[in-house]
Scaffold this motif. Structure first.
Motif, PDB file in Angstrom:
ATOM      1  N   UNK A 169       3.458  13.514   2.604  1.00  0.00           N
ATOM      2  CA  UNK A 169       4.168  13.982   1.406  1.00  0.00           C
ATOM      3  C   UNK A 169       4.767  12.792   0.668  1.00  0.00           C
ATOM      4  N   UNK A 170       3.942  11.971   0.056  1.00  0.00           N
ATOM      5  CA  UNK A 170       4.446  10.731  -0.561  1.00  0.00           C
ATOM      6  C   UNK A 170       5.438  10.947  -1.699  1.00  0.00           C
ATOM      7  N   UNK A 171       5.374  12.102  -2.346  1.00  0.00           N
ATOM      8  CA  UNK A 171       6.277  12.372  -3.466  1.00  0.00           C
ATOM      9  C   UNK A 171       7.655  12.858  -3.021  1.00  0.00           C
ATOM     10  N   UNK A 172       7.841  13.035  -1.713  1.00  0.00           N
ATOM     11  CA  UNK A 172       9.080  13.640  -1.220  1.00  0.00           C
ATOM     12  C   UNK A 172      10.163  12.624  -0.878  1.00  0.00           C
ATOM     13  N   UNK A 173       9.888  11.336  -1.099  1.00  0.00           N
ATOM     14  CA  UNK A 173      10.816  10.309  -0.634  1.00  0.00           C
ATOM     15  C   UNK A 173      11.286   9.436  -1.789  1.00  0.00           C
ATOM     16  N   UNK A 186       0.828  -1.209   0.000  1.00  0.00           N
ATOM     17  CA  UNK A 186       0.000   0.000   0.000  1.00  0.00           C
ATOM     18  C   UNK A 186       0.863   1.260   0.000  1.00  0.00           C
ATOM     19  N   UNK A 187       1.841   1.318   0.899  1.00  0.00           N
ATOM     20  CA  UNK A 187       2.708   2.491   0.959  1.00  0.00           C
ATOM     21  C   UNK A 187       3.598   2.579  -0.277  1.00  0.00           C
ATOM     22  N   UNK A 188       4.008   1.445  -0.803  1.00  0.00           N
ATOM     23  CA  UNK A 188       4.830   1.453  -2.008  1.00  0.00           C
ATOM     24  C   UNK A 188       4.069   2.068  -3.181  1.00  0.00           C
ATOM     25  N   UNK A 189       2.789   1.719  -3.301  1.00  0.00           N
ATOM     26  CA  UNK A 189       1.968   2.291  -4.364  1.00  0.00           C
ATOM     27  C   UNK A 189       1.779   3.786  -4.158  1.00  0.00           C
ATOM     28  N   UNK A 190       1.633   4.184  -2.910  1.00  0.00           N
ATOM     29  CA  UNK A 190       1.442   5.608  -2.604  1.00  0.00           C
ATOM     30  C   UNK A 190       2.692   6.417  -2.911  1.00  0.00           C
TER      31      UNK A 190
END
Length: 406
Positions: free
Chosen positions: A295-299, A35-39
């Motif tokens: 901020x999922x795009x920040x990592x 789930x987090x990987x997709x996000x």
């Protein structure tokens, strides 16, 4: 004047701690999260220190610190102050090493944490309403009795012990690009940074603080530890009002960024850990996940999020999950007015049934002076399917002629 810590901690210190902890601390699991990987759009792994002995990473530093005491110091016993995780870590470490331990805990500390600390062999004393008061009592006890005070984060041995988490991360996920870790006083983040940056300087390390207890941003801006006037957060494991002197300098030099997360983000992260990862995690332990959600795009991935602990009081878990469901749009509370006549409530529930809202609780108010003679106020607690469903429910009620107050 430039801030200078008492001493630095090296990779050799962390490696020495790692050898010392062999057979004592568990090498905790590294679990992937689809789930987090997709996000995030990249692999995300969870370093499960919530499954560590005593339920958090604290046993690592506590054991290294107490094991390093001289025979005379061990004979005098040790003392600590904590609301939970450090208390249990010190109690178990001292018991394993045959050292007498006394732990001061706040009055009103969660009963499961008190019971666990007692079971691990500590003599528990209750003092103060908050940890700062408890800390002062523990230091006074150390001065009076000669017992060695075991600081929760501001000691080289503590930091070296916590740094073994970083060594395990590099062994379990050698391709890691970003490590996200919660920060209270800074011992865990500092230890991880020492180990990781020495071996893989290109790995980005991000510290996470609760917005209501974020002492690091102003301290980093000032170039020295700065104490907050007040702290307030559900994440008691990182609710620290002032960075430790030693970890501060390490975080300043080696941690790439410190971000903050809100209470809503913390509760949503705890809910996600429970539902998606099947992990019981306390709010402090869920703070790295909260940062990913914020901020999922920040990592840059692969990402490792350190779940630092799972010692959550059941009552706090209940409140936090409800808060998390509300923040996720899956729990809706509202008040509305209707005509106080037979069948009015059944009609209202019929409207909610049409839009598939599950009613959890209903309460009536008929005596408020603001109500008309034939009016009643109803408070509803509903289980919903998300933010869009909440909007649908509110729209259906208004379309049916109900006055929604809140």
């Amino acid at each position: 004047m430039e801030y200078r810590p008492p001493r630095t901690i090296t990779l050799d210190d962390v490696r020495g701690a790692h050898k010392m902890l062999s057979g004592i601390a568990r090498v905790t699991a590294m679990e992937s999260s689809r789930h987090l990987s997709a996000l995030v759009g990249a692999p995300v792994h969870l370093k499960c220190e919530n499954l560590q002995r005593t339920g958090s990473f604290k046993i690592r530093g506590a054991y290294v610190r107490i094991a390093g005491l001289s025979p005379e110091q061990r004979a005098a016993g040790v003392v600590a102050a904590s609301a939970g995780n450090h208390a249990q870590g010190v109690a178990l470490a001292a018991s394993l090493l045959g050292v007498r331990s006394t732990v001061f805990m706040p009055v009103g500390a969660p009963l499961p944490k008190v019971a666990a600390t007692l079971e691990y062999g500590a003599n528990v004393r209750h003092h103060g309403a908050v940890v700062d008061e408890t800390l002062r009592a523990a230091i006074a006890y150390a001065e009076e009795t000669g017992a060695v005070f075991i600081h929760p984060f501001d000691h080289p041995d503590i930091i070296a012990g916590q740094g073994t988490v970083g060594l395990e991360i590099l062994e379990q996920c050698p391709e890691v690009r970003t490590i996200v870790v919660g920060i209270g006083g800074g011992g865990l983040a500092a230890g991880v940074a020492v180990a990781v940056k020495a071996l893989r300087p290109g790995v980005r390390i991000v510290g996470v603080q609760a917005a209501g207890a974020a002492a690091y941003p102003p301290s980093l801006a000032a170039g020295r530890p700065v104490a907050l006037d007040a702290v307030a957060t559900m994440a008691d494991g990182i609710m620290v009002g002032r960075p430790g002197d030693i970890p501060f300098a390490i975080v300043r030099d080696l941690v790439d960024e410190v971000v903050t997360v809100s209470e809503d983000q913390l509760s949503s992260a705890l809910l996600l850990c429970l539902e998606r990862a099947k992990m019981v995690v306390e709010p402090a332990g869920a703070s790295p996940v909260a940062a990913l959600l914020a901020a999922p795009d920040a990592f840059e991935g692969p990402v490792v999020a350190v779940l630092s602990g799972g010692n959550v009081d059941p009552l706090l878990m209940q409140r936090t999950l409800r808060h998390g469901m509300s923040a996720a749009g899956r729990y809706l509370s509202l008040r509305l007015r209707l005509t106080d006549r037979p069948g009015a409530l059944a009609t209202l529930l019929g409207v909610l049934s049409v839009v598939d809202a599950n009613v959890l609780d209903v309460s009536h108010v008929r005596t408020d002076p603001r109500l008309g003679l034939t009016e009643a106020e109803v408070e509803l607690h509903l289980e919903t399917k998300g933010p869009e469903h909440c909007v649908t429910v509110g729209g259906a009620l208004r379309e049916a002629g109900y006055m929604v107050i809140a």
